[in-house]
Motif scaffolding. Structure first.
Motif, PDB file in Angstrom:
ATOM      1  N   GLN A  57       0.660  10.328   2.522  1.00 50.20           N
ATOM      2  CA  GLN A  57       1.355  11.578   2.314  1.00 50.20           C
ATOM      3  C   GLN A  57       1.104  12.526   3.497  1.00 50.20           C
ATOM      4  O   GLN A  57       0.020  12.523   4.083  1.00 50.20           O
ATOM      5  CB  GLN A  57       0.858  12.243   1.014  1.00 50.20           C
ATOM      6  CG  GLN A  57       1.126  11.417  -0.240  1.00 50.20           C
ATOM      7  CD  GLN A  57       2.607  11.291  -0.513  1.00 50.20           C
ATOM      8  OE1 GLN A  57       3.401  12.163  -0.111  1.00 50.20           O
ATOM      9  NE2 GLN A  57       2.977  10.215  -1.193  1.00 50.20           N
ATOM     10  N   GLU A  67       0.841  -1.195   0.000  1.00 49.05           N
ATOM     11  CA  GLU A  67       0.000   0.000   0.000  1.00 49.05           C
ATOM     12  C   GLU A  67       0.881   1.252   0.000  1.00 49.05           C
ATOM     13  O   GLU A  67       1.939   1.290   0.641  1.00 49.05           O
ATOM     14  CB  GLU A  67      -0.900  -0.006   1.227  1.00 49.05           C
ATOM     15  CG  GLU A  67      -1.873  -1.170   1.257  1.00 49.05           C
ATOM     16  CD  GLU A  67      -2.771  -1.117   2.480  1.00 49.05           C
ATOM     17  OE1 GLU A  67      -2.578  -0.187   3.291  1.00 49.05           O
ATOM     18  OE2 GLU A  67      -3.628  -2.000   2.614  1.00 49.05           O
ATOM     19  N   PRO A  68       0.472   2.275  -0.746  1.00 51.28           N
ATOM     20  CA  PRO A  68       1.296   3.510  -0.764  1.00 51.28           C
ATOM     21  C   PRO A  68       1.328   4.158   0.606  1.00 51.28           C
ATOM     22  O   PRO A  68       0.359   4.134   1.365  1.00 51.28           O
ATOM     23  CB  PRO A  68       0.583   4.380  -1.802  1.00 51.28           C
ATOM     24  CG  PRO A  68      -0.822   3.860  -1.846  1.00 51.28           C
ATOM     25  CD  PRO A  68      -0.720   2.386  -1.576  1.00 51.28           C
TER      26      PRO A  68
END
Length: 355
Positions: A251, A247-248
């Motif tokens: 941010q 999973e990213p």
């Protein structure tokens, strides 16, 4: 029937009337009793089959006669150990029926079946010697040293096998249940637990226990699986699904840009309306809204189309219908609309066909 009998004075055998008139003995059995009863003492050690062969009783005849003698108590047989450990069959023949108890008494009196004492027999080969077993030591073993080495990891492996996580226990049940699909996929507990690590990786990659069992038990070879643990390990490695994509990373939250200033609302654009144009068709002057550069209103366009059709029709029939076509076009312009104009044009066409 005439009866003439001379009693022999020598070389004869006395046979009982009970034997000669026995209802369950055939002639061959009676002949055997008479023949064996008159044998000299030097010939009684031979088998009954040899005596029957001398009087011409062979094969099935002998078997039938012997069976009757055994059933009716005239012949008894017993198997007993003989010389050199071999078993021998002893036959007891009698000219009177004997029961099994009477025959056993005769056996015991004659000493048949009581072999020699094993300790009194001479050894087959050589003389007894001193014991020679246990004096030769192995090549790599020294006196006073124990070569036995118990496994050092046995206790640790057993303790590790007993401690299973919920996922590992679930996978172990799936592996042990494969024996229900085919008998040659039967696994022991130790074999199943050696495959638990590979199977748990399947669960971590999104495969359920039911899907794992289906993958391992489907598409099996037609022949017998020689090694269940090796076959299943190969399938677990070769059919391992792809690892899920990572999973990213989230941010960091950024400060939103200030919104641009709001512009004043523009006035709504009015809908486009076609301009009014004067129709170039015949009749009274009238206007219409022209789209796409049209010069005729829809009614005039329809009347012109009917006029062109009437001209082509008249040309096909070889009739001059210019005036009739003009009348039809002029008659089509009445307040009733296109239906009346269409009926008028149809009437003109029917008149042309009749002519």
């Amino acid at each position: 029937m005439l009866w003439h009998a001379i009693a022999p004075v020598r070389r004869y055998t006395k046979v009982s009337h009970d034997v000669m008139r026995h209802p369950r003995l055939n002639s061959d059995a009676k002949v055997l009793i008479s023949y064996v009863q008159g044998l000299p003492e030097g010939q009684v050690d031979r088998a009954l089959s040899e005596h029957a062969r001398e009087v011409g009783i062979k094969g099935r005849r002998y078997q039938a006669a012997k069976e009757q003698l055994v059933v009716n108590g005239f012949v008894h047989e017993r198997k007993a150990p003989g010389a050199r450990g071999l078993r021998a069959t002893h036959q007891l023949f009698s000219n009177v029926p004997l029961s099994d108890a009477d025959a056993l008494a005769v056996w015991r009196e004659a000493g048949v079946g009581g072999g020699a004492d094993p300790s009194a027999q001479v050894p087959t080969v050589g003389q007894p010697r001193a014991r020679s077993v246990g004096h030769q030591l192995p090549v790599d073993e020294e006196p006073g040293e124990n070569s036995f080495r118990p496994p050092t990891q046995a206790a640790d492996s057993e303790a590790a096998l007993d401690e299973l996580s919920p996922e590992e226990a679930r996978v172990e049940r799936v592996l042990l249940s494969l024996r229900e699909c085919r008998r040659d996929l039967r696994l022991g507990v130790a074999e199943a637990r050696s495959l638990v690590a590979l199977a748990v990786e399947w669960l971590r990659r999104g495969v359920s226990g039911v899907e794992l069992r289906e993958v391992l038990s489907s598409g099996l070879p037609t022949g017998r699986v020689r090694s269940a643990v090796g076959f299943l390990r190969h399938r677990l490695v070769q059919k391992m699904p792809e690892a899920p994509a990572p999973e990213p990373a989230p941010q960091p939250a950024s400060v939103p840009d200030p919104a641009p200033p709001a512009l004043p609302d523009a006035p709504p654009t009015p809908p486009r309306v076609a301009p009014l144009v004067t129709c170039e068709g015949p009749g009274n002057e009238h206007v219409f809204r022209a789209y796409g550069g049209a010069t005729l209103c829809p009614d005039c366009q329809q009347a012109a189309a009917w006029a062109r059709w009437a001209e082509r029709r008249a040309a096909d029939l070889g009739v001059d219908l210019a005036e009739d076509a003009a009348k039809a076009v002029e008659a089509g312009r009445d307040p009733d609309g296109w239906r009346s104009r269409l009926a008028a044009a149809g009437a003109v066409a029917e008149g042309v066909d009749e002519q």
